[in-house]
Design a protein around this motif. Structure first.
Motif, mmCIF file in Angstrom:
data_model
loop_
_atom_site.group_PDB
_atom_site.id
_atom_site.type_symbol
_atom_site.label_atom_id
_atom_site.label_comp_id
_atom_site.label_asym_id
_atom_site.label_seq_id
_atom_site.Cartn_x
_atom_site.Cartn_y
_atom_site.Cartn_z
ATOM 1 N N GLN A 21 -30.557 -35.852 16.861
ATOM 2 C CA GLN A 21 -31.248 -37.071 16.606
ATOM 3 C C GLN A 21 -32.857 -37.477 16.094
ATOM 4 O O GLN A 21 -33.070 -37.987 15.578
ATOM 5 N N GLY A 22 -33.259 -36.626 16.052
ATOM 6 C CA GLY A 22 -34.737 -36.259 15.967
ATOM 7 C C GLY A 22 -35.606 -37.026 16.908
ATOM 8 O O GLY A 22 -37.330 -37.846 16.946
ATOM 9 N N HIS A 23 -35.476 -37.151 18.253
ATOM 10 C CA HIS A 23 -36.020 -37.746 19.043
ATOM 11 C C HIS A 23 -37.050 -36.444 20.070
ATOM 12 O O HIS A 23 -36.626 -36.260 21.122
ATOM 13 N N HIS A 24 -38.068 -36.360 19.332
ATOM 14 C CA HIS A 24 -38.796 -35.611 19.687
ATOM 15 C C HIS A 24 -39.251 -35.580 21.177
ATOM 16 O O HIS A 24 -39.424 -34.713 22.016
ATOM 17 N N THR A 25 -40.235 -36.825 21.644
ATOM 18 C CA THR A 25 -40.532 -36.838 23.236
ATOM 19 C C THR A 25 -39.687 -37.131 24.273
ATOM 20 O O THR A 25 -39.491 -36.187 24.987
ATOM 21 N N ALA A 26 -37.937 -36.862 24.031
ATOM 22 C CA ALA A 26 -36.922 -37.235 24.968
ATOM 23 C C ALA A 26 -36.727 -35.637 24.401
ATOM 24 O O ALA A 26 -35.973 -34.921 26.123
ATOM 25 N N ARG A 27 -36.616 -34.865 23.885
ATOM 26 C CA ARG A 27 -35.902 -33.375 23.734
ATOM 27 C C ARG A 27 -37.235 -32.899 24.488
ATOM 28 O O ARG A 27 -36.276 -31.287 25.068
ATOM 29 N N GLN A 28 -38.249 -33.406 24.410
ATOM 30 C CA GLN A 28 -39.171 -32.485 24.632
ATOM 31 C C GLN A 28 -39.160 -32.401 26.982
ATOM 32 O O GLN A 28 -39.117 -31.197 27.668
ATOM 33 N N ARG A 29 -38.608 -33.913 27.424
ATOM 34 C CA ARG A 29 -38.582 -33.990 28.814
ATOM 35 C C ARG A 29 -37.087 -33.348 28.985
ATOM 36 O O ARG A 29 -37.543 -32.688 30.338
ATOM 37 N N ALA A 30 -36.294 -33.639 28.205
ATOM 38 C CA ALA A 30 -35.102 -32.400 28.942
ATOM 39 C C ALA A 30 -35.052 -30.513 28.508
ATOM 40 O O ALA A 30 -34.735 -30.279 29.621
ATOM 41 N N THR A 31 -35.968 -30.532 27.652
ATOM 42 C CA THR A 31 -36.295 -28.882 27.644
ATOM 43 C C THR A 31 -37.114 -28.369 28.929
ATOM 44 O O THR A 31 -36.962 -27.365 29.688
ATOM 45 N N ARG A 32 -37.816 -28.744 29.183
ATOM 46 C CA ARG A 32 -38.442 -28.961 30.471
ATOM 47 C C ARG A 32 -37.347 -28.991 32.220
ATOM 48 O O ARG A 32 -37.439 -28.010 33.235
ATOM 49 N N PHE A 33 -36.702 -29.566 32.415
ATOM 50 C CA PHE A 33 -35.596 -29.856 32.899
ATOM 51 C C PHE A 33 -34.953 -28.075 32.846
ATOM 52 O O PHE A 33 -34.980 -27.968 33.805
ATOM 53 N N LEU A 34 -34.820 -28.169 31.430
ATOM 54 C CA LEU A 34 -33.808 -26.772 31.370
ATOM 55 C C LEU A 34 -34.055 -25.546 32.013
ATOM 56 O O LEU A 34 -34.354 -24.865 32.175
ATOM 57 N N PHE A 35 -35.575 -25.983 31.635
ATOM 58 C CA PHE A 35 -36.585 -24.362 32.080
ATOM 59 C C PHE A 35 -36.400 -24.195 33.627
ATOM 60 O O PHE A 35 -36.464 -23.359 33.832
ATOM 61 N N TRP A 36 -36.764 -25.883 34.271
ATOM 62 C CA TRP A 36 -37.338 -25.453 35.874
ATOM 63 C C TRP A 36 -35.563 -25.114 36.162
ATOM 64 O O TRP A 36 -36.147 -23.930 37.005
ATOM 65 N N PHE A 37 -34.791 -25.426 36.076
ATOM 66 C CA PHE A 37 -33.610 -25.274 36.245
ATOM 67 C C PHE A 37 -32.616 -23.603 35.865
ATOM 68 O O PHE A 37 -32.223 -23.214 36.222
ATOM 69 N N THR A 38 -32.973 -23.502 34.967
ATOM 70 C CA THR A 38 -33.291 -21.886 34.145
ATOM 71 C C THR A 38 -34.064 -20.838 35.840
ATOM 72 O O THR A 38 -32.982 -19.938 36.073
ATOM 73 N N VAL A 39 -35.045 -21.715 36.005
ATOM 74 C CA VAL A 39 -35.492 -20.815 37.843
ATOM 75 C C VAL A 39 -35.299 -20.721 37.949
ATOM 76 O O VAL A 39 -34.949 -19.762 39.156
ATOM 77 N N SER A 40 -35.018 -22.197 39.113
ATOM 78 C CA SER A 40 -34.359 -22.007 40.003
ATOM 79 C C SER A 40 -32.905 -21.136 39.914
ATOM 80 O O SER A 40 -32.343 -20.547 41.177
ATOM 81 N N GLY A 41 -32.549 -21.262 38.628
ATOM 82 C CA GLY A 41 -31.073 -20.861 39.029
ATOM 83 C C GLY A 41 -30.928 -19.467 38.846
ATOM 84 O O GLY A 41 -29.451 -18.803 39.626
ATOM 85 N N VAL A 42 -31.664 -18.192 38.260
ATOM 86 C CA VAL A 42 -31.456 -16.906 38.873
ATOM 87 C C VAL A 42 -32.280 -16.622 39.944
ATOM 88 O O VAL A 42 -31.267 -16.188 40.861
ATOM 89 N N PHE A 43 -32.625 -17.470 41.639
ATOM 90 C CA PHE A 43 -32.950 -17.614 42.533
ATOM 91 C C PHE A 43 -31.300 -17.580 43.426
ATOM 92 O O PHE A 43 -30.569 -17.129 43.962
ATOM 93 N N TRP A 44 -30.869 -18.957 42.614
ATOM 94 C CA TRP A 44 -29.401 -19.194 43.356
ATOM 95 C C TRP A 44 -28.054 -18.305 42.669
ATOM 96 O O TRP A 44 -27.425 -17.891 43.995
ATOM 97 N N VAL A 45 -28.265 -17.643 41.841
ATOM 98 C CA VAL A 45 -27.383 -16.047 41.160
ATOM 99 C C VAL A 45 -28.108 -15.590 42.193
ATOM 100 O O VAL A 45 -26.775 -14.387 42.515
ATOM 101 N N THR A 46 -28.895 -15.324 42.763
ATOM 102 C CA THR A 46 -29.312 -13.540 42.626
ATOM 103 C C THR A 46 -28.918 -14.378 44.567
ATOM 104 O O THR A 46 -27.903 -12.936 44.599
ATOM 105 N N GLY A 47 -28.911 -15.090 44.660
ATOM 106 C CA GLY A 47 -28.523 -15.489 46.696
ATOM 107 C C GLY A 47 -27.091 -15.669 46.510
ATOM 108 O O GLY A 47 -26.929 -15.340 47.636
ATOM 109 N N ALA A 48 -26.084 -15.376 45.779
ATOM 110 C CA ALA A 48 -24.623 -15.110 45.898
ATOM 111 C C ALA A 48 -24.314 -14.347 45.311
ATOM 112 O O ALA A 48 -22.896 -13.526 45.399
#
Length: 394
Positions: free
Chosen positions: A132-159
């Protein structure tokens, strides 16, 4: 600038603050998971076990909180956001089923439910906002995606073992909590601009209130189930009535001057939005502990009270009141000392309460909660902060 289609996905400031039916169904599913957390808490015999249950509670709450924030920024009547809600509901059910952690399959189900919910939410948002071309909101969602990917490594490794690696999982949930508090600083994108947290409506405050009210029902639900399964003894019924009274008192404490707190939250914007998940986590920990305590009290209203039971009976309402105090402090910078003082009263009897029947201890705590409501006090909980805002807006 945003397109007309884009505006349909991003919630308008003047839009309706009412929750959709799908959002309410979403709440019910998560409250059911909280009830299972309370039951699990009654079965724990060690402090480390209780800490592990609280970690799982934090993961479940964090899923609800961020999904609710998504429906604040984006229109929950649009298909991508409805898909996010449905995925979160499935994730909640998966986490609830996995709570006992009795097998490797349970570990993997819990982790993939938690991590998958967050990653899929972010991916759906990034894709829809990019289209839809919403640059600002897409950047916000990208930040969330980055950090949940980082924490996800620890979640999966711990299981990936025969038992959960609680150290890695503690790091993982800490990353999620700290990243949010720091506004998700991301390489090449930086932090979420503080102005984006000011773009809220009354919808988010209503969502938090609705969820807490639903969660309070667990305080009666669990002991009711306990009474229905056994003999209808007089003291068990009295304990159930005590649970009902405690639920009503906690409800009254939570909704006291709630409309002013909501108005203040909208006026100050970014601070309540950023910190509400943390204050409400304390509130919910109190609800879960209180529900667990009454499941125990209804089962055994007489005899002596073990230390672990004392911590749940006294500590549950104390945590709830502490969360409510933090909420008031967050909005108005005024500490409601009356709430703090009355909740200290049950602590005075702790040296002797171990020899008392559990029902008597629960009754003493209920009386202290009643004092919050019925004892007159100065009207200062939110007024100073609101007066400042009225002055500024004149």
């Amino acid at each position: 600038m945003t397109t007309g289609e884009n505006a349909a996905l991003v919630r308008r400031m003047e839009g309706s603050a009412r929750a959709t039916l799908l959002e309410l169904l979403f709440d019910v599913v998560f409250v059911a998971a909280l009830a299972l957390i309370s039951t699990l808490l009654t079965e724990e015999r060690t402090w480390s076990g209780i800490a592990k249950v609280l970690l799982m509670l934090t993961a479940i709450w964090w899923t609800w909180s961020l999904t609710a924030t998504t429906t604040e920024f984006y229109n929950p009547r649009q298909r991508p956001i409805q898909a996010v809600l449905m995925i979160a509901m499935v994730g909640s059910v998966g986490m609830a089923v996995a709570l006992p952690m009795v097998s490797v399959g349970h570990l993997l189900l819990f982790v993939f439910s938690y991590v998958g919910t967050h990653l899929l939410r972010c991916i759906i948002l990034v894709a829809a906002l990019h289209r839809q071309g919403h640059h600002t909101a897409r950047q916000r969602a990208t930040r969330f995606l980055f950090w949940f990917t980082v924490s996800g490594v620890f979640w999966v490794t711990g299981a990936l073992s025969n038992s959960p690696n609680w150290g890695l999982w503690t790091i993982a949930i800490a990353i999620d909590l700290v990243a949010s508090a720091a506004r998700y600083p991301t390489p090449r994108l930086g932090q979420v601009p503080i102005d984006q947290y000011k773009r809220i409506t009354g919808h988010l405050g209503e969502r938090y209130q609705q969820f807490v009210i639903l969660a309070l029902g667990d305080i009666v639900l669990l002991p009711t189930l306990q009474v229905s399964r056994g003999d209808l003894e007089f003291l068990r019924v009295v304990a159930l009535l005590c649970a009902f009274a405690t639920m009503l008192l906690l409800w009254q404490i939570y909704v006291f001057r709630a409309s002013e707190l909501l108005a203040a939250a909208e006026a100050k914007a970014h601070r309540p939005v950023r910190l509400a998940p943390y204050t409400h986590l304390v509130l919910l920990a109190g609800v879960v502990a209180t529900a667990a305590s009454f499941e125990l009290v209804v089962g055994h209203p007489t005899g002596t009270t073990p230390v672990r039971w004392l911590m749940l009976i006294v500590g549950g309402p104390a945590l709830f009141v502490l969360g409510r105090v933090l909420l008031a402090l967050l909005v108005s910078w005024v500490v409601p000392w009356r709430r703090v003082a009355w909740q200290l009263a049950p602590l005075l009897v702790l040296p002797w309460a171990g020899g008392w029947p559990p029902l008597l201890v629960a009754a003493v705590v209920a009386l202290a909660l009643a004092a919050h409501i019925f004892v007159p006090a100065g009207d200062r909980e939110t007024t100073p902060g609101l007066n400042v805002r009225r002055t500024d807006n004149d």
